[in-house]
Design an enzyme around this catalytic site. Structure first.
Site, PDB file in Angstrom:
ATOM      1  N   GLU D  90      28.627  40.756  33.966  1.00 41.85           N
ATOM      2  CA  GLU D  90      27.433  41.401  34.236  1.00 41.85           C
ATOM      3  C   GLU D  90      26.845  42.683  33.507  1.00 41.85           C
ATOM      4  OE1 GLU D  90      29.980  40.396  36.407  1.00 41.85           O
ATOM      5  OE2 GLU D  90      29.109  39.377  38.109  1.00 41.85           O
ATOM      6  N   GLN D 112      25.187  37.752  41.624  1.00 45.70           N
ATOM      7  CA  GLN D 112      25.472  36.831  42.753  1.00 45.70           C
ATOM      8  C   GLN D 112      25.535  37.362  44.086  1.00 45.70           C
ATOM      9  OE1 GLN D 112      28.910  33.960  42.006  1.00 45.70           O
ATOM     10  NE2 GLN D 112      26.845  32.639  41.576  1.00 45.70           N
ATOM     11  N   ALA D 114      25.252  41.489  45.730  1.00 45.22           N
ATOM     12  CA  ALA D 114      24.915  42.830  45.539  1.00 45.22           C
ATOM     13  C   ALA D 114      26.269  43.758  45.236  1.00 45.22           C
ATOM     14  CB  ALA D 114      24.190  43.694  46.550  1.00 45.22           C
ATOM     15  N   ASP D 115      27.318  43.333  45.749  1.00 45.77           N
ATOM     16  CA  ASP D 115      28.451  44.037  45.561  1.00 45.77           C
ATOM     17  C   ASP D 115      29.024  43.804  44.119  1.00 45.77           C
ATOM     18  OD1 ASP D 115      29.827  43.409  48.626  1.00 45.77           O
ATOM     19  OD2 ASP D 115      28.263  42.135  47.927  1.00 45.77           O
ATOM     20  N   HIS D 157      31.440  40.875  49.891  1.00 42.41           N
ATOM     21  CA  HIS D 157      30.178  39.986  50.110  1.00 42.41           C
ATOM     22  C   HIS D 157      29.237  40.455  51.020  1.00 42.41           C
ATOM     23  CE1 HIS D 157      32.806  37.712  47.643  1.00 42.41           C
ATOM     24  NE2 HIS D 157      32.065  36.834  47.186  1.00 42.41           N
TER      25      HIS D 157
HETATM   26  C1  TPP Z   1      32.680  40.477  38.552  1.00 45.51           C
HETATM   27  C2  TPP Z   1      32.184  39.070  39.277  1.00 45.51           C
HETATM   28  N1  TPP Z   1      31.280  38.777  39.315  1.00 45.51           N
HETATM   29  C3  TPP Z   1      30.706  37.557  40.202  1.00 45.51           C
HETATM   30  C4  TPP Z   1      31.723  37.234  41.036  1.00 45.51           C
HETATM   31  C5  TPP Z   1      31.445  35.681  41.793  1.00 45.51           C
HETATM   32  N2  TPP Z   1      32.293  34.824  41.538  1.00 45.51           N
HETATM   33  C6  TPP Z   1      33.307  34.365  42.414  1.00 45.51           C
HETATM   34  S1  TPP Z   1      34.162  33.102  41.616  1.00 45.51           S
HETATM   35  C7  TPP Z   1      33.176  33.127  40.360  1.00 45.51           C
HETATM   36  C8  TPP Z   1      33.760  32.206  39.372  1.00 45.51           C
HETATM   37  C9  TPP Z   1      34.978  32.504  38.720  1.00 45.51           C
HETATM   38  O1  TPP Z   1      35.253  31.433  37.757  1.00 45.51           O
HETATM   39  P1  TPP Z   1      36.666  31.357  37.306  1.00 45.51           P
HETATM   40  O2  TPP Z   1      37.105  32.583  36.581  1.00 45.51           O
HETATM   41  O3  TPP Z   1      36.790  30.237  36.270  1.00 45.51           O
HETATM   42  O4  TPP Z   1      37.768  30.860  38.481  1.00 45.51           O
HETATM   43  P2  TPP Z   1      37.505  29.627  39.292  1.00 45.51           P
HETATM   44  O5  TPP Z   1      36.777  30.156  40.518  1.00 45.51           O
HETATM   45  O6  TPP Z   1      37.022  28.577  38.549  1.00 45.51           O
HETATM   46  O7  TPP Z   1      39.061  29.385  39.702  1.00 45.51           O
HETATM   47  C10 TPP Z   1      32.179  33.999  40.602  1.00 45.51           C
HETATM   48  C11 TPP Z   1      31.054  33.967  39.350  1.00 45.51           C
HETATM   49  C12 TPP Z   1      33.097  37.766  41.049  1.00 45.51           C
HETATM   50  N3  TPP Z   1      34.025  37.289  41.794  1.00 45.51           N
HETATM   51  N4  TPP Z   1      33.243  38.746  40.280  1.00 45.51           N
END
Ligand code: TPP
Ligand code: TPP
Ligand code: MG
Ligand code: MG
Lengths: 354, 327, 327, 354
Positions: D90, D112, D114-115, D157
């Protein structure tokens, strides 16, 4: 980035004699120390007292001792393992402090300027602030944040970001206005079992001297101090602005107007009892802070007064704060931006004659 | 590259590891079916495909070590002693859950009695926290290690790199397991990064790294145990990239239509649990009956967990404002 | 590794580059003496040792390219057309300064007419902004390039890595110059990172990189020009690590007692301006008289700038709240 | 991280018939659309209209179209170059949007939830917010932030972080409560030459339907709407809480009590004129938001009313907001945490009988 603590403070009234006058909440026995020396004293005292206390931040270690030299000498005295220079990675090192704190240490983190606290924001507002509520883990760290302006440091070395943190559940926030409180609140903050953000006021660093108790000295979190008694109106403030309020109050005293000044000391928890007690008595309130007025802490305090002391109010609750602009650099602009005793005086005259 | 540790699982340990993997699979399947039946609460994450990593790495830790798992590591929670009953009660928001209903799904499932640190959503916030734990062990000269898990997505974040760097500078006893499951939610690797192997990111900070088959639990254990021993003996941090595939959607509601069928088909043949069971059978550590007994035992434990969770009380709303601050 | 560009400076360009370096040095010295005399305002940064990098890299850009310099890049502002008078008025907080007195020292010296983006303190915030500019050029299919500068300290930040990664994924026309001056404020390299060369951080994101002598302005120009041309022709981002030494304190008030004398002594012999003057003399591009003439010209320009700045009006306090929002 | 939009909303009253009732500020001609469809419509409309508009964020591209499918179909329609999936970074991609915006594009960024806006904090509050004031660079982006709770998504969330941004000089902040406003404010936000944070209310996404004008439709920033007329007290609110307030007002109408409801729509700039106008008329004010009450936007509004409408007030200004805790997950806890029409009703009864 300037890193310069040597801007020329203007309009910050230094109190340099021994009779600082806050006898009711600063112990009268003790050395005369500047505000910044009192912070260093508090740190050293608690490091001496508790081996779990360690210091980390950018440039805090070695012979240098931080952009303002607050930690100078600590590495010599307590060893390099307790005073750690960090790479310029606020998010990671505040996050690491979260882990240290969970494991029972009590890290004291210096962010080089309060302005850079935003770079470590997630580690503070998402992890540290929520952990105890969510699963009981306790995160007892302190972030020391040199804040506030008036010293020609521009938009990124003058910020007062306390409102972000007061609004965030799970943090404590303090902002001392005197050397004695600087020491006492720091030690209390380190001993507190929660994350505490400790806002230091840069304009007071070397311009303000006062008595500081030797050795053990604590000031409880969440307890405000009535630093001047008066019956005509209450000024509620904290940090450097307390002194501006006191100056304005002295001017009005000459006109026979008695202003009460409440120094909040802690912004979270907020001592509403003391605030409401004073306003109930005086019937008039002015809230002053250097931070942006719009949606600042003053809004919370004014709203709380307006709700809980409604029947006692003889005039609208007034607020003074910084303008809704970045903090400008050039002296005429910064002076226009920033509250001071003259602006407080004008507001108080309006308030008492309402 | 990391030196091979030579640490291998004994037969008894193989049986134990298999039990945890089967339990993880059974619990995950149960959660999915609960949610599909409308008995769930909020969103929850799929675990399928990650059992070898979460169990194998978690198993490599000693009880005094600390772990900060993420949302694909249900197996690690189980290995560390969190029961299916507690985890289910947690996911269903009950007073008896790990956090009394305060946090969702696996979030906030911290328990310092088990040396588990609960995670927040903001990825990978667990990483510096694990590092700080490791630095605390160093500070107190305790022979303990901290381990944490991140995904391929997390390996792009600044915090990932900042943490590795700080760990390297302080030679901290930290083990970072990267679960490269080829997707971050819907985003495939090539839209996330322009490199082949995430392990290359270790070198940029001076952290030795290694690539392993994340669907081979013995390989995971060996690499993790090696890194743990190395960290414990003052050898500093390491990074292990475990290649795997997320076999279900990101979370319960996600059909993962964006994943090509062929990719899933390839990886389905590499299912970590089936593969390990084949090995166990082939090497004579377990026969079919023994494996079936484990399955039955896991089913029973999970079923009991569901009953416990669903019969548990909801948290008392009058407690909502309690515990924001530690006393 | 980046391919050598083969771009070299013509003699006329050498003379021009020398002028900018001398101007940078003269202006920096003047600022220091103003501040020491108490005629300064707030804090300000030293430039000594960085002239070859800021001038050499800035000179490699075309006028339509965009640059986002940092606090050691006064030379780059000058090359791009910001006059000493404007910069001095800015540092002194005058209405005639680049930002009318709103931001301190070199901060906020942005001017899109000169394709310069002003920086904020929070390092390295300029980096993603330069990347976004580069992505905008890609989006509109303009043959333009964005360049930015960061320090060794900044190369530890998460944002540095995030930006390189995103640049690599989008193959953006971005050139990142790392000014490795061995210190971040008082913190030496070994307390900041556990690696030898910052250029290694390019590989972790798939960004080709190169190490150069940051005190050799011709080497800086050649590497930067090569990277710019590569970016312009669709070859994507690159990283250039220029090794140098910060010869004064971090900022005006800093005596830098923490820097070992021997280190400074070694680097003093490598002074980029003196070295380049020697080369110019040796190669017959300039003789002593010509060099002295440049010095005199720079002195005069800077002196005029000081007069302009000190005689300039202060900003009108009634304007303080204007311009927070674009109309 | 849950990413689940399928929690079960409770107590969020869906308005599913065609007569949504906001005829005074939503055009009456147009299709019935859900709140979330209206956002997609606004995005597509403005992408059609202005080639400088592009969309970026995690998972927004391809066939997927974001965690809530708001951008579904946009990549097909406008091409992959205008709808960019971002790695989970981000800070960098909002920073990149700063650069794009400076170069004349108008990026619309999806965080994704607001948090996660806190992860990109510096790029917003330090760079984007200050640039125009400091040197005149204009940063016209929009961040779309799916916010708010009530749908069992837990502490990460469900956040409503608008106060951080209202307090920060240089940003604009909007929070639509109806499908028509969702479209109109989004288009206006994209056209605005400043960084605008657009808080979407997740609980309204699919539970709320209303008429949405086809094609071109803008709602000016900084203009509140009086969505219900009444003379006995004013409720000032925004987002999902507007509907809770309207429900409470309907209940009181049966008792012959007439509540006026002001939907702020923009939180910055704040339409103080409309707020003060209403409170001056009714003499009683209640501010309601889902965000943490302590030092929230409600504090600013209450303080402004208490100062500027002091003489008109017949009762203390009241505030309702979330508790000063993280947003808890479990239904009984979240319901206890979160304001709703019943809590508003109780407060209003107290207010009107003061
Ligand atoms: C800083 C942040 N931004 C967005 C999210 C939303 N989000 C949750 S899981 C995810 C994907 C994570 O991918 P990865 O690190 O590859 O883990 P996986 O879920 O594939 O095990 C996202 C974008 C988040 N958790 N944290
Ligand atoms: C995020 C952030 N944290 C802290 C600072 C304070 N600070 C200003 S310059 C500096 C050191 C920067 O070092 P480097 O990147 O090596 O650049 P140099 O000053 O050596 O040219 C620090 C820590 C900052 N500007 N930004
Ligand atoms: Mg993944
Ligand atoms: Mg440096």
């Amino acid at each position: 980035m300037a890193g310069s603590p040597n801007g020329r403070p203007r309009r910050v009234r230094a109190v340099t004699d021994g009779n600082f006058g806050f006898a009711d909440h600063a112990a009268s026995i003790g050395e005369q120390k500047t505000y910044i020396e009192a912070i260093s004293d508090g740190l050293a005292t608690e490091m001496d007292n508790d081996p779990n206390v360690l210091v980390l931040g950018e440039d805090v270690g070695g012979s240098f001792g931080g952009a303002f030299n607050v930690t100078k000498g600590l590495a010599d005295r307590f060893g390099d393992r307790r005073v750690l220079n960090m790479p310029m990675t606020e998010l990671a090192f505040i996050g690491a402090a979260n882990g240290m704190a969970l494991m029972g240490l009590r890290p004291v983190i210096e962010v080089q300027f309060a302005d850079f606290i935003s770079t470590g924001f997630d580690s503070i507002v998402q992890f540290a602030a929520t952990t105890h509520y969510r699963w009981g883990g306790s995160v007892p760290w302190v972030i020391r944040a040199p804040s506030d302006g008036g010293i020609r440091s521009g938009p990124f070395h003058s910020q007062n970001p306390e409102a972000w943190f007061v609004h965030t559940p799970g943090l404590k926030v303090v902002a001392p206005s005197t050397p004695a409180d600087a020491k006492g609140l720091l030690i209390s903050a380190i001993r507190d079992n929660n994350p505490v953000i400790y806002f230091e006021s840069k304009p007071l660093y070397r311009s303000l001297k006062g008595p500081v108790p030797r050795g053990e000295h604590t000031v409880p979190l969440g307890v405000a101090a009535v630093v001047r008694q008066g019956g005509d109106a209450t000024v509620i403030s904290y940090g450097a602005m307390v002194h501006q309020a006191l100056t304005a109050a002295e001017t009005l005293a000459a006109d026979g107007i008695d202003i009460e000044v409440v120094d909040l000391r802690s912004l979270k928890p907020l001592d509403e009892e003391t605030v409401l007690g004073s306003v109930t008595k005086t019937g008039r309130a002015l809230v002053v802070h250097a931070a942006n007025r719009l949606a600042g802490i003053g809004a919370e305090i004014a709203a709380a007064i307006a709700e809980d002391a409604f029947e006692s109010l003889d005039a609208p609750v007034m607020r003074i704060g910084g303008l809704d602009t970045p903090v400008p650099f050039s002296p005429p602009l910064e002076d226009a931006y920033r509250p001071d005793h003259l602006k407080i005086l004008t507001a108080l005259r309006q308030l008492v004659s309402y | 590259m990391l030196d091979p540790s030579g640490a291998t699982l004994s037969d008894a340990q193989r049986r134990e590891v298999h039990y945890w993997m089967r339990l993880t699979r059974t619990l995950d399947d149960q959660i999915i079916s609960l949610w599909k039946q409308g008995r769930g609460l909020g969103g929850t994450f799929s675990q399928r495909g990650h059992e070898a990593i979460s169990v194998g790495a978690g198993f490599a830790l000693d009880p005094d070590d600390v772990v900060a798992p993420m949302h694909r590591d249900m197996g690690c929670y189980l290995v560390r002693g969190m029961t299916p009953a507690r985890l289910l009660a947690s996911q269903l928001g009950r007073a008896t859950g790990v956090n009394g209903g305060r946090d969702a799904n696996l979030h906030g499932c911290g328990d310092l009695n088990l040396n588990i640190i609960g995670f927040v959503s903001h990825l990978p916030q667990s990483m510096p926290v694990a590092l700080g734990s490791a630095m605390a062990f160093q500070y107190r000269e305790e022979p303990r290690v901290a381990m944490t898990f991140v995904g391929d997505g997390s390996s792009n974040t600044g915090l990932f790199h900042e943490t590795l760097n700080l760990a390297a500078v302080h030679n901290a006893p930290l083990v970072v397991i990267v679960e490269n499951n080829q997707y971050a939610y819907s985003t495939p690797l090539h839209q996330q990064m322009a490199i082949e192997d995430i392990s290359a990111r270790g070198a940029a900070q001076g952290v030795p790294s290694q690539i392993i088959d994340g669907n081979d639990v013995e390989a995971v254990y060996e690499a993790a145990r090696g890194a743990v021993e190395r960290a414990r003996s003052g050898g500093g941090p390491s990074l292990i990239e475990a290649k795997t595939m997320r076999m279900h959607g990101h979370a319960i509601h996600d059909g993962a239509e964006y994943v090509p069928d062929e990719l899933l088909a390839t990886w389905r043949k590499l299912d970590p649990l089936e593969r390990f069971e084949k090995t166990l059978r082939r090497s004579g550590v377990c026969d079919d009956r023994a494996l079936e007994a484990v399955t039955a035992r896991c089913r029973a434990e999970v079923a009991a967990g569901v009953r416990f969770a669903e019969e548990s009380d909801w948290p008392d709303p009058r407690t909502v404002a309690q515990g924001v601050y530690a006393p």
